[in-house]
Design a protein around this motif. Structure first.
Motif, mmCIF file in Angstrom:
data_model
loop_
_atom_site.group_PDB
_atom_site.id
_atom_site.type_symbol
_atom_site.label_atom_id
_atom_site.label_comp_id
_atom_site.label_asym_id
_atom_site.label_seq_id
_atom_site.Cartn_x
_atom_site.Cartn_y
_atom_site.Cartn_z
ATOM 1 N N ALA A 283 0.834 -1.202 0.000
ATOM 2 C CA ALA A 283 0.000 0.000 0.000
ATOM 3 C C ALA A 283 0.869 1.253 0.000
ATOM 4 C CB ALA A 283 -0.929 0.002 1.214
ATOM 5 N N ALA A 284 1.955 1.230 0.750
ATOM 6 C CA ALA A 284 2.872 2.369 0.782
ATOM 7 C C ALA A 284 3.467 2.613 -0.600
ATOM 8 C CB ALA A 284 3.982 2.129 1.803
ATOM 9 N N ALA A 285 3.811 1.541 -1.312
ATOM 10 C CA ALA A 285 4.368 1.686 -2.662
ATOM 11 C C ALA A 285 3.340 2.310 -3.600
ATOM 12 C CB ALA A 285 4.823 0.333 -3.191
ATOM 13 N N VAL A 286 2.089 1.896 -3.509
ATOM 14 C CA VAL A 286 1.033 2.467 -4.352
ATOM 15 C C VAL A 286 0.839 3.948 -4.028
ATOM 16 C CG1 VAL A 286 -1.449 2.404 -4.831
ATOM 17 C CG2 VAL A 286 -0.160 0.276 -4.697
ATOM 18 N N LEU A 287 0.947 4.293 -2.748
ATOM 19 C CA LEU A 287 0.754 5.682 -2.325
ATOM 20 C C LEU A 287 1.983 6.547 -2.560
ATOM 21 C CD1 LEU A 287 -1.146 4.963 0.997
ATOM 22 C CD2 LEU A 287 -2.117 5.906 -1.111
ATOM 23 N N GLY A 288 3.100 5.920 -2.885
ATOM 24 C CA GLY A 288 4.307 6.674 -3.192
ATOM 25 C C GLY A 288 5.079 7.162 -1.975
ATOM 26 N N ILE A 289 4.904 6.473 -0.851
ATOM 27 C CA ILE A 289 5.680 6.813 0.346
ATOM 28 C C ILE A 289 6.342 5.533 0.851
ATOM 29 C CG2 ILE A 289 4.198 8.743 0.993
ATOM 30 C CD1 ILE A 289 2.920 7.017 3.103
ATOM 31 N N GLY A 290 7.294 5.668 1.727
ATOM 32 C CA GLY A 290 7.973 4.502 2.274
ATOM 33 C C GLY A 290 7.121 3.793 3.313
ATOM 34 N N PRO A 291 7.336 2.494 3.481
ATOM 35 C CA PRO A 291 6.540 1.738 4.451
ATOM 36 C C PRO A 291 6.724 2.204 5.891
ATOM 37 C CG PRO A 291 8.180 0.325 3.385
ATOM 38 C CD PRO A 291 8.250 1.650 2.731
ATOM 39 N N ARG A 292 7.937 2.608 6.247
ATOM 40 C CA ARG A 292 8.164 3.100 7.618
ATOM 41 C C ARG A 292 7.423 4.417 7.847
ATOM 42 N NH1 ARG A 292 13.861 1.628 10.091
ATOM 43 N NH2 ARG A 292 12.898 2.910 11.673
#
Length: 91
Positions: free
Chosen positions: A8-17
């Motif tokens: 989900a973080a990749a789809v949103l364009g932010i890092g998972p942390r």
């Protein structure tokens, strides 16, 4: 398609942390990374229970993975102030 928080973080364009940190600040997940009860059964996020073999104890160990639905991606984007553009399939 359902996604875990890393996807989900990749789809949103932010890092998972960064995603997990922001969700902790908003109270969506607690300090241990568990989904807060208020956000369960809303159709956005859910916990998928999984198991792995733990050789040190000789038994299966269960753990939960927070998953996001397609509606959950849009909901997370709204919470985080991220703009999502959709591509129409009728092209």
């Amino acid at each position: 398609m359902n996604r875990d928080l890393d996807q989900a973080a990749a789809v949103l364009g932010i890092g998972p942390r960064k995603l997990r940190s922001r969700l902790r600040e908003m109270g969506v997940i607690d300090h241990e990374g568990n989904l807060a009860a208020a956000y369960r059964d809303k159709g956005h996020l859910y916990v998928d229970t999984r198991q792995r073999w733990n050789p040190s104890i000789g038994n299966w160990t269960s753990y939960g993975v927070i998953m996001s639905t397609e509606r959950g991606i849009e909901w997370l984007a709204g919470l985080l102030g991220i703009t999502i553009t959709r591509k129409d399939k009728a092209a």
